[in-house]
Write a protein that holds these residues in place. Structure first.
Motif, PDB file in Angstrom:
ATOM      1  N   HIS A  37       0.837  -1.204   0.000  1.00  0.00           N
ATOM      2  CA  HIS A  37       0.000   0.000   0.000  1.00  0.00           C
ATOM      3  C   HIS A  37       0.869   1.251   0.000  1.00  0.00           C
ATOM      4  N   ASP A  38       1.877   1.277   0.870  1.00  0.00           N
ATOM      5  CA  ASP A  38       2.771   2.429   0.950  1.00  0.00           C
ATOM      6  C   ASP A  38       3.555   2.626  -0.347  1.00  0.00           C
ATOM      7  N   ALA A  39       3.801   1.521  -1.061  1.00  0.00           N
ATOM      8  CA  ALA A  39       4.562   1.592  -2.312  1.00  0.00           C
ATOM      9  C   ALA A  39       3.712   2.078  -3.481  1.00  0.00           C
ATOM     10  N   GLY A  40       2.393   2.157  -3.268  1.00  0.00           N
ATOM     11  CA  GLY A  40       1.521   2.686  -4.315  1.00  0.00           C
ATOM     12  C   GLY A  40       0.611   1.681  -4.979  1.00  0.00           C
ATOM     13  N   VAL A  41       0.518   0.467  -4.421  1.00  0.00           N
ATOM     14  CA  VAL A  41      -0.379  -0.539  -5.008  1.00  0.00           C
ATOM     15  C   VAL A  41      -1.829  -0.117  -4.797  1.00  0.00           C
ATOM     16  N   TYR A  42      -2.593  -0.176  -5.866  1.00  0.00           N
ATOM     17  CA  TYR A  42      -3.996   0.260  -5.869  1.00  0.00           C
ATOM     18  C   TYR A  42      -4.941  -0.869  -5.471  1.00  0.00           C
ATOM     19  N   ALA A  79      -4.970  -3.718   5.891  1.00  0.00           N
ATOM     20  CA  ALA A  79      -3.811  -2.957   5.420  1.00  0.00           C
ATOM     21  C   ALA A  79      -4.212  -1.681   4.687  1.00  0.00           C
ATOM     22  N   GLY A  80      -5.500  -1.511   4.412  1.00  0.00           N
ATOM     23  CA  GLY A  80      -5.966  -0.280   3.789  1.00  0.00           C
ATOM     24  C   GLY A  80      -5.822  -0.220   2.277  1.00  0.00           C
ATOM     25  N   ILE A  81      -5.645  -1.380   1.624  1.00  0.00           N
ATOM     26  CA  ILE A  81      -5.561  -1.404   0.159  1.00  0.00           C
ATOM     27  C   ILE A  81      -6.864  -0.857  -0.416  1.00  0.00           C
ATOM     28  N   HIS A  82      -6.752  -0.062  -1.485  1.00  0.00           N
ATOM     29  CA  HIS A  82      -7.912   0.655  -2.026  1.00  0.00           C
ATOM     30  C   HIS A  82      -8.986  -0.286  -2.580  1.00  0.00           C
TER      31      HIS A  82
END
Length: 385
Positions: free
Chosen positions: A171-176, A215-218
């Motif tokens: 998530h922090d790395a930018g995975v949508y 983890a809050g993944i979109h």
């Protein structure tokens, strides 16, 4: 810690299966007459009793999809990074017991594949690997994302189940979005198909979407491998899983995919055949049950089916897909995970979508939106504190 497992254990496969096949025309008609539908309605809509109502279901599905998503189809492409795998799965070309050449892309090879994809117009990439924890692990994923993050607005992943902390790193790395398929919700049958490796742990895989949600993944994508077990019963449990997730992680978006077994190295024959009419019924049933659910159709399906299913609930499509690592330019002959059925290029698919009166969308999300939201949230917290 509560997870979907506690909900899942309240249901019995055989009982649900019997209920589906005992559904009546009256129950289907009652479900069709509603504006909001429950899981019981979904159960009726996937039953054999609903088959004569497919045209009516298709009309409602079309209107609901148009109302919620407009006449747009999101475009994406898979990028296979590795066919290394430590699991033995009897239906998969990457299975450990298949004596094939294994390949994992290097940084320079990833860049070559990315260049090829960008030339075809894609701005949404789905990173896919086998499940090889020692080589294709969180460090490899983060490095790959670092290589491509400036080339794509949307990065999704379909890899082995990870820990919550590892999903937080993604998530922090930018995975949508993260896609993970249970394959089948029938526990005993699951054991027969997954005989070795971490994937043989049914419960760990079952609880993976909970870790993704925490983890809050979109966005989270679910699905079952159609052909392993009775598609109707498996699809009910998949909908049950989605229902739980939406209620628990309500800020997250959700999608569903419909992979049907396709030919591949060492693959088994499907135990249950699902024809095109069945799949159309299932797609419409999902849309009637859940207006917000994103529905993805991959190149596993043939041209005719993909052309005709667009108005019936579809929101995203892959195109020009290669299911082998390096398949776009680096290593055209490396082993593919499965054979694709629709071999048209991305330009041809985009043209077909346009001719259907829809708009192909190459990008509907940008990481700057997420960053802006974080900044605004910090400002609000500062004001209120």
């Amino acid at each position: 810690m509560n997870t979907f497992k506690s909900v899942f254990e309240q249901y019995d496969w055989n009982t649900i299966q019997s209920k589906i096949y005992a559904s009546s025309a009256q129950q289907v008609e009652q479900a069709l007459a509603k504006s909001k539908r429950s899981l019981d309605d979904f159960l009726a809509l996937i039953s054999p009793a609903a088959q004569p109502y497919l045209e009516q279901m298709a009309q409602i599905s079309h209107e609901l999809t148009k109302k919620r998503f407009g006449k747009t189809i999101q475009m994406y492409a898979p990028l296979y990074l590795s066919n290394e795998c430590q699991n033995i799965c009897t239906y998969c070309g990457f299975s450990l017991d298949n004596k094939i050449k294994r390949k994992t892309l290097t940084d320079s090879e990833i860049k070559l594949e990315v260049e090829a994809l960008k030339k075809t117009g894609f701005d949404h990439v789905l990173l896919v690997t086998g499940e090889a924890n020692y080589t294709v692990n969180i460090n490899y994923f983060l490095n790959a994302i670092e290589q491509i993050k400036n080339d794509f607005s949307i990065i999704s992943v379909e890899v082995q189940p990870l820990s919550q902390e590892e999903y937080e790193s993604l998530h922090d790395a930018g995975v949508y979005s993260v896609l993970v398929y249970q394959e089948t919700y029938h526990q005993e049958v699951y054991k027969k198909y997954h005989t070795k490796g971490k994937k043989s742990n049914f419960d760990f895989r079952l609880e993976t979407p909970d870790r993704i949600g925490k983890a809050g993944i979109h966005k989270i994508g679910l699905g079952v491998l159609l052909g392993l077990e009775d598609w109707r019963t498996d699809s009910f449990f998949n909908a049950l899983h989605l229902d739980y997730l939406q209620k628990t992680y309500w800020q997250t978006k959700y999608s569903v995919s419909f992979p049907r077994l396709r030919p591949a190295e060492g693959i088994i024959e499907p135990n249950f055949i699902m024809d095109d009419k069945d799949l159309a019924q299932l797609i419409c049933a999902y849309r009637l049950w859940n207006e917000d659910l994103e529905i993805s159709i991959s190149t596993r399906e043939n041209e005719k089916f993909r052309n005709n299913i667009i108005p019936l609930g579809t929101t995203s499509m892959s195109a020009g897909s290669k299911t082998n690592p390096g398949g776009y330019v680096v290593d055209l002959q490396s082993l593919e995970q499965f054979e694709i059925s629709d071999e048209r290029s991305s330009a041809e698919i985009a043209e077909m979508i346009t001719q259907k009166g829809y708009e192909p969308v190459w990008k509907d999300w940008d990481r700057t939106f997420s960053q802006r939201s974080k900044v605004e949230s910090l400002k609000e917290n500062t004001v209120f504190n």
